[in-house]
Design an enzyme around this catalytic site. Structure first.
Site, PDB file in Angstrom:
ATOM      1  N   LYS A  39      19.382  16.418 145.581  1.00 51.03           N
ATOM      2  CA  LYS A  39      20.404  16.042 144.596  1.00 51.03           C
ATOM      3  C   LYS A  39      19.990  16.532 143.204  1.00 51.03           C
ATOM      4  CE  LYS A  39      18.261  11.465 144.291  1.00 51.03           C
ATOM      5  NZ  LYS A  39      18.213  10.148 144.969  1.00 51.03           N
ATOM      6  N   ARG A 135      22.123  -2.034 145.159  1.00 48.40           N
ATOM      7  CA  ARG A 135      22.890  -0.938 144.571  1.00 48.40           C
ATOM      8  C   ARG A 135      24.171  -0.717 145.363  1.00 48.40           C
ATOM      9  NH1 ARG A 135      19.684   4.622 143.255  1.00 48.40           N
ATOM     10  NH2 ARG A 135      19.739   4.883 145.515  1.00 48.40           N
ATOM     11  N   HIS A 167      17.577   1.756 151.501  1.00 48.26           N
ATOM     12  CA  HIS A 167      16.743   2.353 150.453  1.00 48.26           C
ATOM     13  C   HIS A 167      15.815   1.285 149.874  1.00 48.26           C
ATOM     14  CE1 HIS A 167      15.590   5.462 147.736  1.00 48.26           C
ATOM     15  NE2 HIS A 167      16.168   4.976 146.671  1.00 48.26           N
ATOM     16  N   ARG A 226      13.344  10.621 153.940  1.00 48.86           N
ATOM     17  CA  ARG A 226      14.161  11.189 152.847  1.00 48.86           C
ATOM     18  C   ARG A 226      13.226  11.498 151.677  1.00 48.86           C
ATOM     19  NH1 ARG A 226      17.153   6.390 153.855  1.00 48.86           N
ATOM     20  NH2 ARG A 226      16.614   5.750 151.756  1.00 48.86           N
ATOM     21  N   TYR A 270      11.779  17.882 110.381  1.00 53.84           N
ATOM     22  CA  TYR A 270      12.753  16.894 109.892  1.00 53.84           C
ATOM     23  C   TYR A 270      12.085  15.551 109.599  1.00 53.84           C
ATOM     24  CZ  TYR A 270      16.620  19.840 111.598  1.00 53.84           C
ATOM     25  OH  TYR A 270      17.516  20.855 111.815  1.00 53.84           O
ATOM     26  N   CYS A 317      12.547  19.515 117.294  1.00 48.83           N
ATOM     27  CA  CYS A 317      13.915  19.879 116.892  1.00 48.83           C
ATOM     28  C   CYS A 317      14.725  20.275 118.133  1.00 48.83           C
ATOM     29  CB  CYS A 317      13.890  21.036 115.902  1.00 48.83           C
ATOM     30  SG  CYS A 317      12.754  20.825 114.526  1.00 48.83           S
ATOM     31  N   MET A 318      15.974  20.675 117.916  1.00 50.55           N
ATOM     32  CA  MET A 318      16.833  21.020 119.052  1.00 50.55           C
ATOM     33  C   MET A 318      16.296  22.223 119.828  1.00 50.55           C
ATOM     34  SD  MET A 318      20.904  21.861 119.121  1.00 50.55           S
ATOM     35  CE  MET A 318      21.464  20.307 118.481  1.00 50.55           C
ATOM     36  N   ASP A 319      15.796  23.227 119.106  1.00 52.22           N
ATOM     37  CA  ASP A 319      15.403  24.490 119.736  1.00 52.22           C
ATOM     38  C   ASP A 319      13.954  24.898 119.473  1.00 52.22           C
ATOM     39  OD1 ASP A 319      18.253  24.739 120.119  1.00 52.22           O
ATOM     40  OD2 ASP A 319      18.342  25.393 118.031  1.00 52.22           O
TER      41      ASP A 319
END
Ligand SMILES: *Cc1c(COP(=O)(O)O)cnc(C)c1O
Length: 377
Positions: A39, A135, A167, A226, A270, A317-319
């Site tokens: 998954k 669940r 599970h 599993r 930042y 930071c983002m990048d």
């Protein structure tokens, strides 16, 4: 190998995956087959190459996914696989489940009836029993009552029941209380299966082992194991050792884009959360939280540069992010390791996870689409 942008990338070792499968096979009894849990894009490792490798090179016949889209994707690469959907499929898609020869997990009589309302051919399923995870699944006080509901479900037209499963909630814990809890979950599903058997109902499958149970309480009664996280070489829980030889399949790398010397008093990133208290050499690295390298690692995480650990300084930071390379020879273009081995040292997804209070599962699933997956042996 196709060219890819050498900015931030994940190397996925199919050789290690195959080795992990071999080890998991050796943990299981001959009567238990692996159901590879793939998954969430094979836990972020990439569905297609992982599924192909498992089916074509490791002889894996059973796969588990979370939803119909994932199931259809796996079907494209693995025409002969048995594919179980663990999660919810809206009843209006029952026809596709049948069309693609997928097995649906069934959580209640009501849901089973809604699914078959829209089809004219049998729909294959495994019935999920909630023995303590809280669940999804049939919930009963006794295995007798549970078996009774399953017996009634067998009468539903066009529902083809091939197994039952449950599970575990705490199979990754070795405290006596949690072990007793898992014992009870296991006894409930096995008793339910045996009661059905005594009534002449011989289902091909009963399964309850996840990765943790496969490692720590392997039980030949489970027809399938599993296995998810251990396939990818990570820990179900960081506090417990996993069997010897299992190795992480994914590494994540990036490069240095800029190196500079900063003076005492200079700020980094930042929020000015980091202020140099002496002259330092700082490198900028081409990865950030949009790549799945969490901002929660700001001023906490370490990155391997030429085999040595360098601390992140200031906010991720983002990048991009910055590291302290005062002690190392480094230049623009050099490759750094965020997750994986470099020289004698290694940073695992599990290690990063524990730094900011999550699990290795979330770290690998969180490596974003922007990061190309490169497959190596
Ligand atoms: C995700 C999942 C698994 C695999 O769990 P791991 O801890 O990764 O082995 C097994 N069974 C079910 C129902 C799941 O949702």
């Amino acid at each position: 190998m196709k060219p890819y942008l050498k900015r931030a990338w994940a190397e996925v070792s199919l050789g290690k995956l195959k080795n992990n499968v071999g080890i998991i096979k050796s943990l299981n009894s001959p009567d238990t087959k692996i159901m590879a849990v793939v998954k969430a894009d094979a836990y972020g490792h990439g569905e297609e190459p992982i599924c192909r490798c498992l089916a074509e090179e490791c002889g894996i016949e059973y796969f588990a996914v979370s939803n119909l889209d994932e199931a259809i994707t796996v079907r494209r690469f693995c025409p002969d696989a048995e594919i179980l959907i663990l999660g919810y499929t809206p009843p209006e898609y029952a026809h596709e489940i049948v069309q693609y020869n997928i097995i649906q997990g069934i959580v209640s009589t009501e849901y089973a009836e809604m699914l078959v309302r829209n089809i004219s051919e049998p729909l294959r399923c495994h019935i999920k029993i909630d023995t303590g995870m809280g669940r999804i699944g049939l919930k009963h006080d006794t295995p007798e009552a549970c078996a009774e509901e399953i017996k009634n479900m067998l009468e539903i037209n066009n529902l083809f029941v091939e197994g039952i499963y449950t599970h575990f909630a705490v199979a990754d814990s070795d405290t006596p209380d949690n072990v007793a809890y898992t014992d009870r979950q296991e006894k409930f599903i096995c008793d339910t299966y045996d009661i059905l058997k005594n009534h002449g109902i011989n289902l091909p499958h009963v399964h309850f082992m996840n990765s943790a149970a496969t490692c720590y309480r392997n039980n030949p009664k489970s027809t399938l194991s599993r296995a998810g996280i251990i396939l990818y070489g990570l820990h179900p829980d960081i506090s417990l050792d996993i069997p010897e030889g299992l190795e992480p399949v994914m590494s994540v790398k990036a490069v240095v884009s800029h190196v500079k010397t900063v003076d005492k008093g200079d700020c980094i990133s930042y929020g000015r959360t980091f202020i140099a208290d002496h002259e330092m050499k700082i490198a900028t690295v081409t990865v950030g939280y949009a790549d799945g390298y969490s901002r929660l690692l700001s001023s906490k995480g370490e990155i391997l540069v030429h085999g040595k650990r360098c601390k992140i300084v200031g906010r991720v930071c983002m990048d991009q992010l910055m590291i302290d390379v005062s002690e190392i020879e480094v230049k623009s273009g050099d490759i750094v390791t965020l997750i994986g081995k470099d020289g004698d040292d290694c940073i695992t997804a599990d290690e990063l996870a524990s730094l900011y209070g999550t699990i290795g599962y979330e770290v690998v699933c969180g490596i974003s689409k922007r990061v190309p997956r490169i497959y190596i042996d």
